[in-house]
Design a protein around this motif. Structure first.
Motif, PDB file in Angstrom:
ATOM      1  N   ALA A 105       0.833  -1.198   0.000  1.00 34.44           N
ATOM      2  CA  ALA A 105       0.000   0.000   0.000  1.00 34.44           C
ATOM      3  C   ALA A 105       0.872   1.255   0.000  1.00 34.44           C
ATOM      4  O   ALA A 105       2.012   1.226   0.442  1.00 34.44           O
ATOM      5  N   ALA A 106       0.313   2.324  -0.517  1.00 32.79           N
ATOM      6  CA  ALA A 106       1.000   3.620  -0.522  1.00 32.79           C
ATOM      7  C   ALA A 106       0.011   4.714  -0.175  1.00 32.79           C
ATOM      8  O   ALA A 106      -1.188   4.593  -0.449  1.00 32.79           O
ATOM      9  N   VAL A 107       0.524   5.767   0.428  1.00 34.40           N
ATOM     10  CA  VAL A 107      -0.264   6.957   0.727  1.00 34.40           C
ATOM     11  C   VAL A 107       0.523   8.156   0.220  1.00 34.40           C
ATOM     12  O   VAL A 107       1.704   8.304   0.531  1.00 34.40           O
ATOM     13  N   LEU A 108      -0.138   8.998  -0.551  1.00 32.33           N
ATOM     14  CA  LEU A 108       0.477  10.221  -1.057  1.00 32.33           C
ATOM     15  C   LEU A 108      -0.341  11.398  -0.559  1.00 32.33           C
ATOM     16  O   LEU A 108      -1.574  11.351  -0.578  1.00 32.33           O
ATOM     17  N   GLU A 109       0.349  12.411  -0.093  1.00 29.87           N
ATOM     18  CA  GLU A 109      -0.301  13.653   0.304  1.00 29.87           C
ATOM     19  C   GLU A 109       0.135  14.716  -0.696  1.00 29.87           C
ATOM     20  O   GLU A 109       1.328  14.974  -0.863  1.00 29.87           O
ATOM     21  N   LEU A 110      -0.830  15.303  -1.367  1.00 33.60           N
ATOM     22  CA  LEU A 110      -0.582  16.291  -2.412  1.00 33.60           C
ATOM     23  C   LEU A 110      -1.363  17.559  -2.090  1.00 33.60           C
ATOM     24  O   LEU A 110      -2.289  17.541  -1.256  1.00 33.60           O
ATOM     25  N   ALA A 111      -1.019  18.642  -2.759  1.00 32.73           N
ATOM     26  CA  ALA A 111      -1.759  19.898  -2.624  1.00 32.73           C
ATOM     27  C   ALA A 111      -1.750  20.609  -3.975  1.00 32.73           C
ATOM     28  O   ALA A 111      -0.910  20.334  -4.826  1.00 32.73           O
ATOM     29  N   ASN A 112      -2.666  21.527  -4.117  1.00 35.48           N
ATOM     30  CA  ASN A 112      -2.765  22.239  -5.386  1.00 35.48           C
ATOM     31  C   ASN A 112      -1.709  23.327  -5.509  1.00 35.48           C
ATOM     32  O   ASN A 112      -1.304  23.927  -4.516  1.00 35.48           O
ATOM     33  N   PRO A 113      -1.264  23.597  -6.753  1.00 34.04           N
ATOM     34  CA  PRO A 113      -0.447  24.795  -6.991  1.00 34.04           C
ATOM     35  C   PRO A 113      -1.397  25.988  -7.126  1.00 34.04           C
ATOM     36  O   PRO A 113      -2.609  25.839  -6.972  1.00 34.04           O
ATOM     37  N   GLU A 114      -0.850  27.162  -7.407  1.00 33.03           N
ATOM     38  CA  GLU A 114      -1.704  28.324  -7.716  1.00 33.03           C
ATOM     39  C   GLU A 114      -2.546  27.966  -8.935  1.00 33.03           C
ATOM     40  O   GLU A 114      -2.012  27.528  -9.952  1.00 33.03           O
ATOM     41  N   ILE A 115      -3.862  28.146  -8.838  1.00 35.42           N
ATOM     42  CA  ILE A 115      -4.745  27.752  -9.941  1.00 35.42           C
ATOM     43  C   ILE A 115      -5.692  28.902 -10.279  1.00 35.42           C
ATOM     44  O   ILE A 115      -6.311  29.495  -9.396  1.00 35.42           O
ATOM     45  N   GLN A 116      -5.784  29.165 -11.574  1.00 40.03           N
ATOM     46  CA  GLN A 116      -6.768  30.119 -12.085  1.00 40.03           C
ATOM     47  C   GLN A 116      -7.871  29.282 -12.733  1.00 40.03           C
ATOM     48  O   GLN A 116      -7.641  28.606 -13.726  1.00 40.03           O
ATOM     49  N   VAL A 117      -9.058  29.290 -12.137  1.00 39.65           N
ATOM     50  CA  VAL A 117     -10.183  28.531 -12.689  1.00 39.65           C
ATOM     51  C   VAL A 117     -11.305  29.502 -13.022  1.00 39.65           C
ATOM     52  O   VAL A 117     -11.802  30.215 -12.177  1.00 39.65           O
ATOM     53  N   GLY A 118     -11.676  29.522 -14.258  1.00 37.74           N
ATOM     54  CA  GLY A 118     -12.754  30.415 -14.674  1.00 37.74           C
ATOM     55  C   GLY A 118     -12.330  31.870 -14.666  1.00 37.74           C
ATOM     56  O   GLY A 118     -11.177  32.217 -14.446  1.00 37.74           O
ATOM     57  N   LYS A 119     -13.308  32.719 -14.890  1.00 31.44           N
ATOM     58  CA  LYS A 119     -13.047  34.161 -14.973  1.00 31.44           C
ATOM     59  C   LYS A 119     -12.944  34.751 -13.576  1.00 31.44           C
ATOM     60  O   LYS A 119     -13.908  34.755 -12.814  1.00 31.44           O
ATOM     61  N   GLY A 120     -11.754  35.207 -13.248  1.00 35.27           N
ATOM     62  CA  GLY A 120     -11.538  35.860 -11.975  1.00 35.27           C
ATOM     63  C   GLY A 120     -11.521  34.946 -10.760  1.00 35.27           C
ATOM     64  O   GLY A 120     -11.388  35.417  -9.643  1.00 35.27           O
ATOM     65  N   HIS A 122      -9.761  32.315  -8.439  1.00 39.91           N
ATOM     66  CA  HIS A 122      -8.383  31.945  -8.129  1.00 39.91           C
ATOM     67  C   HIS A 122      -8.370  31.052  -6.893  1.00 39.91           C
ATOM     68  O   HIS A 122      -9.075  31.309  -5.920  1.00 39.91           O
ATOM     69  N   ILE A 123      -7.564  30.015  -6.948  1.00 41.57           N
ATOM     70  CA  ILE A 123      -7.387  29.138  -5.789  1.00 41.57           C
ATOM     71  C   ILE A 123      -5.930  29.251  -5.379  1.00 41.57           C
ATOM     72  O   ILE A 123      -5.030  28.943  -6.161  1.00 41.57           O
ATOM     73  N   SER A 124      -5.693  29.688  -4.156  1.00 36.15           N
ATOM     74  CA  SER A 124      -4.331  29.860  -3.656  1.00 36.15           C
ATOM     75  C   SER A 124      -3.645  28.514  -3.480  1.00 36.15           C
ATOM     76  O   SER A 124      -4.291  27.484  -3.259  1.00 36.15           O
ATOM     77  N   MET A 125      -2.330  28.565  -3.516  1.00 37.44           N
ATOM     78  CA  MET A 125      -1.525  27.356  -3.355  1.00 37.44           C
ATOM     79  C   MET A 125      -1.815  26.699  -1.997  1.00 37.44           C
ATOM     80  O   MET A 125      -1.993  27.384  -0.993  1.00 37.44           O
ATOM     81  N   ASP A 126      -1.865  25.361  -2.008  1.00 39.02           N
ATOM     82  CA  ASP A 126      -2.063  24.530  -0.812  1.00 39.02           C
ATOM     83  C   ASP A 126      -3.435  24.699  -0.165  1.00 39.02           C
ATOM     84  O   ASP A 126      -3.629  24.342   0.992  1.00 39.02           O
ATOM     85  N   GLU A 127      -4.395  25.228  -0.896  1.00 34.09           N
ATOM     86  CA  GLU A 127      -5.742  25.382  -0.355  1.00 34.09           C
ATOM     87  C   GLU A 127      -6.535  24.077  -0.440  1.00 34.09           C
ATOM     88  O   GLU A 127      -7.421  23.832   0.373  1.00 34.09           O
ATOM     89  N   ILE A 128      -6.201  23.255  -1.406  1.00 30.43           N
ATOM     90  CA  ILE A 128      -6.872  21.963  -1.583  1.00 30.43           C
ATOM     91  C   ILE A 128      -5.864  20.855  -1.270  1.00 30.43           C
ATOM     92  O   ILE A 128      -4.815  20.754  -1.903  1.00 30.43           O
ATOM     93  N   PHE A 149     -10.352  14.645  -1.357  1.00 32.76           N
ATOM     94  CA  PHE A 149     -10.033  16.068  -1.448  1.00 32.76           C
ATOM     95  C   PHE A 149     -10.519  16.777  -0.186  1.00 32.76           C
ATOM     96  O   PHE A 149     -11.605  16.497   0.314  1.00 32.76           O
ATOM     97  N   GLN A 150      -9.698  17.703   0.310  1.00 34.16           N
ATOM     98  CA  GLN A 150     -10.050  18.488   1.490  1.00 34.16           C
ATOM     99  C   GLN A 150      -9.836  19.960   1.152  1.00 34.16           C
ATOM    100  O   GLN A 150      -8.732  20.349   0.772  1.00 34.16           O
ATOM    101  N   ASN A 151     -10.899  20.741   1.288  1.00 31.94           N
ATOM    102  CA  ASN A 151     -10.820  22.180   1.034  1.00 31.94           C
ATOM    103  C   ASN A 151     -10.447  22.868   2.347  1.00 31.94           C
ATOM    104  O   ASN A 151     -11.211  22.858   3.310  1.00 31.94           O
ATOM    105  N   TYR A 152      -9.264  23.477   2.396  1.00 34.91           N
ATOM    106  CA  TYR A 152      -8.810  24.192   3.581  1.00 34.91           C
ATOM    107  C   TYR A 152      -9.105  25.685   3.491  1.00 34.91           C
ATOM    108  O   TYR A 152      -8.787  26.432   4.411  1.00 34.91           O
ATOM    109  N   GLY A 153      -9.720  26.101   2.407  1.00 37.86           N
ATOM    110  CA  GLY A 153     -10.082  27.505   2.245  1.00 37.86           C
ATOM    111  C   GLY A 153     -11.437  27.805   2.858  1.00 37.86           C
ATOM    112  O   GLY A 153     -12.116  26.922   3.390  1.00 37.86           O
TER     113      GLY A 153
END
Length: 184
Positions: A105-120, A122-128, A149-153
């Motif tokens: 078994a393996a467990v990976l912990e990942l997070a999002n980079p800076e993401i621009q989704v849609g018009k205006g 923005h999801i900051s880095m490590d928010e998801i 997925f865990q939303n920390y925002g």
């Protein structure tokens, strides 16, 4: 004369047609003069193994979709999955930690980079946060995966998630470049 024409045309004999002396010459040539492998290094691979099933991925849990590499899902010396890519809004997640100490078994912990989704939007880095768990069950010849997925925002977010797969049933010796180009 006929044999010389075949060699000139690049037509090879099958292993069962070679004399023992020809087999020894071929073996010596492959082992001493040939390239041991045409694949890129897998020294940093995250490896999950249970009996005859092996799953080798990059530390981020992905398998490159293109190029010569040794990553993939193997069963009895055959690679079944040779490309596997997870993207969030078209970007690669950042690896925080990956661990396969249990072996099967393996467990990976990942997070999002800076993401621009849609018009205006923005999801900051490590928010998801992304927890990617995988387990190999050799008794059922199965790979299980759970992606959480865990939303920390403070705001609700919508983001596209893509999983892209590539499969080609390849012999491990063909991956290493030790078989003729067109095996039977």
């Amino acid at each position: 004369m006929q044999e010389e024409k075949k060699v000139a045309l690049g037509i090879r004999k099958n292993d069962h047609e070679l004399s023992s002396q020809e087999k020894q010459k071929r073996k010596a040539r492959l082992l001493t003069q040939g390239t041991p492998s045409i694949t890129h290094s897998i020294a940093d691979a995250l490896v999950v193994k249970n009996e005859n099933i092996y799953f080798l991925t990059k530390p981020d849990g992905n398998i490159p979709l293109h190029g010569n590499h040794g990553f993939g899902l193997y069963y009895h010396d055959c690679r079944y999955l040779n490309g596997y890519d997870l993207k969030i809004a078209g970007t690669d997640p950042n690896v925080l930690v990956s661990n396969a100490d249990m072996g099967f078994a393996a467990v990976l912990e990942l997070a999002n980079p800076e993401i621009q989704v849609g018009k205006g939007e923005h999801i900051s880095m490590d928010e998801i946060g992304i927890k990617w768990e995988r387990v190999i069950d050799a008794g059922k010849n199965t790979l299980y995966e759970l992606i959480t997925f865990q939303n920390y925002g403070r705001q609700r977010v919508h983001l596209p998630l893509t999983l892209e797969f590539r499969s080609d049933f390849e012999d491990v010796f063909a991956i290493r470049g030790l078989l003729p180009e067109r095996p039977g």
